[in-house]
Scaffold this motif. Structure first.
Motif, PDB file in Angstrom:
ATOM      1  N   ASP A  18       0.709  -1.280   0.101  1.00 16.74           N
ATOM      2  CA  ASP A  18       0.026  -0.089   0.198  1.00 16.74           C
ATOM      3  C   ASP A  18       0.971   1.402  -0.036  1.00 16.74           C
ATOM      4  O   ASP A  18       0.430   2.425   0.484  1.00 16.74           O
ATOM      5  N   LEU A  19       1.959   1.165  -0.671  1.00 15.52           N
ATOM      6  CA  LEU A  19       2.921   2.375  -0.544  1.00 15.52           C
ATOM      7  C   LEU A  19       2.351   3.337  -1.299  1.00 15.52           C
ATOM      8  O   LEU A  19       1.980   4.757  -0.793  1.00 15.52           O
ATOM      9  N   GLY A  20       1.435   3.144  -2.446  1.00 16.16           N
ATOM     10  CA  GLY A  20       1.086   4.025  -3.544  1.00 16.16           C
ATOM     11  C   GLY A  20      -0.169   4.900  -2.769  1.00 16.16           C
ATOM     12  O   GLY A  20      -0.565   6.106  -2.636  1.00 16.16           O
ATOM     13  N   LYS A  21      -1.018   4.180  -2.021  1.00 21.05           N
ATOM     14  CA  LYS A  21      -2.143   4.572  -1.328  1.00 21.05           C
ATOM     15  C   LYS A  21      -1.457   5.589  -0.103  1.00 21.05           C
ATOM     16  O   LYS A  21      -2.201   6.613   0.361  1.00 21.05           O
ATOM     17  N   ALA A  41       9.843  17.837  -6.767  1.00 21.42           N
ATOM     18  CA  ALA A  41      10.305  16.388  -6.463  1.00 21.42           C
ATOM     19  C   ALA A  41      11.164  16.127  -7.885  1.00 21.42           C
ATOM     20  O   ALA A  41      11.569  15.220  -7.899  1.00 21.42           O
ATOM     21  N   GLY A  42      10.898  17.195  -8.954  1.00 23.65           N
ATOM     22  CA  GLY A  42      11.382  16.917 -10.231  1.00 23.65           C
ATOM     23  C   GLY A  42      10.881  15.813 -10.930  1.00 23.65           C
ATOM     24  O   GLY A  42      11.398  15.062 -11.616  1.00 23.65           O
ATOM     25  N   MET A  43       9.641  15.603 -10.910  1.00 22.32           N
ATOM     26  CA  MET A  43       8.943  14.484 -11.802  1.00 22.32           C
ATOM     27  C   MET A  43       7.591  15.133 -12.352  1.00 22.32           C
ATOM     28  O   MET A  43       7.204  16.220 -12.096  1.00 22.32           O
ATOM     29  N   THR A  44       7.063  14.411 -13.272  1.00 25.67           N
ATOM     30  CA  THR A  44       5.781  14.963 -13.823  1.00 25.67           C
ATOM     31  C   THR A  44       4.543  14.474 -13.009  1.00 25.67           C
ATOM     32  O   THR A  44       4.610  13.440 -12.205  1.00 25.67           O
ATOM     33  N   THR A  45       3.482  15.132 -13.428  1.00 23.43           N
ATOM     34  CA  THR A  45       2.176  14.704 -12.459  1.00 23.43           C
ATOM     35  C   THR A  45       1.727  13.507 -13.061  1.00 23.43           C
ATOM     36  O   THR A  45       1.228  12.572 -12.195  1.00 23.43           O
ATOM     37  N   ALA A  46       1.995  12.970 -14.347  1.00 27.62           N
ATOM     38  CA  ALA A  46       1.709  11.560 -14.805  1.00 27.62           C
ATOM     39  C   ALA A  46       2.385  10.688 -13.887  1.00 27.62           C
ATOM     40  O   ALA A  46       1.891   9.552 -13.592  1.00 27.62           O
ATOM     41  N   ASN A  47       3.598  10.723 -13.793  1.00 27.62           N
ATOM     42  CA  ASN A  47       4.451   9.899 -12.969  1.00 27.62           C
ATOM     43  C   ASN A  47       4.143   9.810 -11.746  1.00 27.62           C
ATOM     44  O   ASN A  47       4.253   8.799 -11.051  1.00 27.62           O
ATOM     45  N   TRP A  48       3.728  10.803 -10.842  1.00 26.31           N
ATOM     46  CA  TRP A  48       3.229  10.808  -9.572  1.00 26.31           C
ATOM     47  C   TRP A  48       1.860  10.089  -9.546  1.00 26.31           C
ATOM     48  O   TRP A  48       1.780   9.198  -8.553  1.00 26.31           O
ATOM     49  N   TYR A  49       1.006  10.238 -10.486  1.00 20.96           N
ATOM     50  CA  TYR A  49      -0.014   9.520 -10.470  1.00 20.96           C
ATOM     51  C   TYR A  49       0.224   8.072 -10.631  1.00 20.96           C
ATOM     52  O   TYR A  49      -0.655   7.073 -10.000  1.00 20.96           O
ATOM     53  N   ARG A  50       1.080   7.695 -11.339  1.00 25.60           N
ATOM     54  CA  ARG A  50       1.408   6.256 -11.689  1.00 25.60           C
ATOM     55  C   ARG A  50       2.147   5.497 -10.502  1.00 25.60           C
ATOM     56  O   ARG A  50       1.626   4.454 -10.257  1.00 25.60           O
ATOM     57  N   ILE A  51       2.714   6.202  -9.539  1.00 30.60           N
ATOM     58  CA  ILE A  51       2.991   5.847  -8.433  1.00 30.60           C
ATOM     59  C   ILE A  51       2.163   5.539  -7.366  1.00 30.60           C
ATOM     60  O   ILE A  51       2.047   4.710  -6.639  1.00 30.60           O
ATOM     61  N   GLU A  52       1.299   6.447  -7.451  1.00 32.65           N
ATOM     62  CA  GLU A  52      -0.103   6.342  -6.379  1.00 32.65           C
ATOM     63  C   GLU A  52      -0.659   5.345  -6.586  1.00 32.65           C
ATOM     64  O   GLU A  52      -1.453   4.675  -5.895  1.00 32.65           O
ATOM     65  N   GLU A  54       0.169   2.452  -8.088  1.00 35.02           N
ATOM     66  CA  GLU A  54       0.831   1.488  -8.136  1.00 35.02           C
ATOM     67  C   GLU A  54       0.813   0.986  -9.562  1.00 35.02           C
ATOM     68  O   GLU A  54       0.874  -0.533  -9.707  1.00 35.02           O
ATOM     69  N   ASP A  55       0.877   1.789 -10.185  1.00 32.09           N
ATOM     70  CA  ASP A  55       0.863   1.346 -11.781  1.00 32.09           C
ATOM     71  C   ASP A  55       2.196   1.371 -12.390  1.00 32.09           C
ATOM     72  O   ASP A  55       2.788   1.763 -13.498  1.00 32.09           O
ATOM     73  N   THR A  56       3.193   0.963 -11.614  1.00 31.56           N
ATOM     74  CA  THR A  56       4.683   1.087 -12.112  1.00 31.56           C
ATOM     75  C   THR A  56       5.135  -0.319 -11.129  1.00 31.56           C
ATOM     76  O   THR A  56       4.760  -0.621 -10.352  1.00 31.56           O
ATOM     77  N   LYS A  57       6.211  -0.839 -11.958  1.00 31.69           N
ATOM     78  CA  LYS A  57       6.805  -2.179 -11.639  1.00 31.69           C
ATOM     79  C   LYS A  57       7.941  -1.807 -10.177  1.00 31.69           C
ATOM     80  O   LYS A  57       7.695  -2.609  -9.446  1.00 31.69           O
ATOM     81  N   SER A  58       8.392  -0.898 -10.135  1.00 36.90           N
ATOM     82  CA  SER A  58       9.428  -0.654  -9.195  1.00 36.90           C
ATOM     83  C   SER A  58       9.407   1.012  -8.903  1.00 36.90           C
ATOM     84  O   SER A  58       9.122   1.886  -9.882  1.00 36.90           O
TER      85      SER A  58
END
Length: 81
Positions: A18-21, A41-52, A54-58
């Protein structure tokens, strides 16, 4: 004789439930906008949403640490070496 150097790389991965949550909950509790957090944080909003979502492998530990820094939280992710 020529001195040569070789790099040795060690990769350790752990699963964090549940890290994304937890990131999303901390972001929603923050007074800062997502745009401001992403810029810091030096990232895009799209990347942040992918992290939240948990639509990323790592998630690189460096990215997690940046997220923790801009949110002012510690998610307690530690590696036992």
């Amino acid at each position: 004789m020529k001195n040569s150097l070789m790099k040795v790389k060690k990769v350790i991965e752990i699963e964090v439930p549940d890290l994304g949550k937890r990131i999303k909950k901390a972001r929603e509790a923050s007074a800062r906008s997502l745009t401001d957090l992403c810029a810091a944080a030096g990232m895009t909003t799209a990347n942040w949403y992918r992290i939240e979502s948990e639509d990323t492998k790592s998630l690189p530990i460096e990215t997690l640490r940046k997220i923790e820094e801009v949110l002012g939280v510690n998610f307690g992710v530690q590696f036992d070496d």
